[in-house]
Design an enzyme around this catalytic site. Structure first.
Site, PDB file in Angstrom:
ATOM      1  N   ASP A 282     -19.381 -71.947  19.230  1.00  0.00           N
ATOM      2  CA  ASP A 282     -19.921 -72.854  20.245  1.00  0.00           C
ATOM      3  C   ASP A 282     -20.639 -74.035  19.593  1.00  0.00           C
ATOM      4  OD1 ASP A 282     -19.020 -71.046  22.201  1.00  0.00           O
ATOM      5  OD2 ASP A 282     -20.961 -70.028  22.300  1.00  0.00           O
TER       6      ASP A 282
ATOM      7  N   ASP B 252     -21.514 -63.450  21.791  1.00  0.00           N
ATOM      8  CA  ASP B 252     -22.580 -64.443  21.660  1.00  0.00           C
ATOM      9  C   ASP B 252     -23.814 -63.743  21.117  1.00  0.00           C
ATOM     10  OD1 ASP B 252     -21.131 -66.633  22.602  1.00  0.00           O
ATOM     11  OD2 ASP B 252     -21.722 -66.296  24.679  1.00  0.00           O
TER      12      ASP B 252
END
EC number: 3.4.23.36
Length: 160
Positions: A143, A125
């Protein structure tokens, strides 16, 4: 006048969307891994940083504090999601392009994060949106793809 959609156009939307998102997701994560050390931050704009973090869980780091079983659980959930959504796409009518696109976005995001879990044991991330000292959960392109796909499906389902 009604638009004509062929079986090929349905596949084209599906495949192109998935390939585009996967290239964007994998490339961005590789660049982050290469140029930003884990837990380091690179300021992009006043409200956007690139913050390299490894997420061993799901969205909002759910299950990240577990002892490793979550990798297999989340990988299985991702694979099932990919299979079920692919099956749904094959059953959709050719003219349901919004639904095909939405499911393709979800498949692409699930695949991008699954690739990370398989190769790294975690999801990379890096997108950190913040206002002053308040930071939203760090996330990635995969995402975003999942989120946008879900929003499109919700709009379709709640507008009819």
């Amino acid at each position: 006048m009604k638009q004509k959609y062929s079986k090929k156009s349905k596949k084209w939307i599906y495949i192109t969307t998935i390939i585009f998102i996967l290239i964007l997701d994998i490339s961005s994560k590789r660049l982050i891994i290469k140029y930003i050390k884990t837990y380091d931050t690179k300021k992009i704009f006043s409200v956007l940083n690139f913050f390299h973090v490894h997420n061993h869980g799901a969205a909002f780091s759910f299950l990240s504090d577990q002892n490793g079983w979550q990798k297999w659980f989340l990988s299985t959930v991702s694979m099932l999601t990919i299979l079920v959504m692919t099956r749904i796409i094959t059953k959709l009518k050719k003219q349901e392009t919004k639904k095909i696109t939405a499911y393709s976005l979800i498949i692409a995001g699930a695949t991008g994060n699954l690739i990370d879990r398989i190769f790294y044991g975690f999801v990379v991330d890096f997108i950190d949106i913040h206002i002053n000292d308040w930071h939203f959960a760090t996330f990635n392109i995969a995402d975003c793809s999942i989120f946008i796909g879900i929003i499109i499906l919700m709009r379709i389902n709640y507008s009819t």
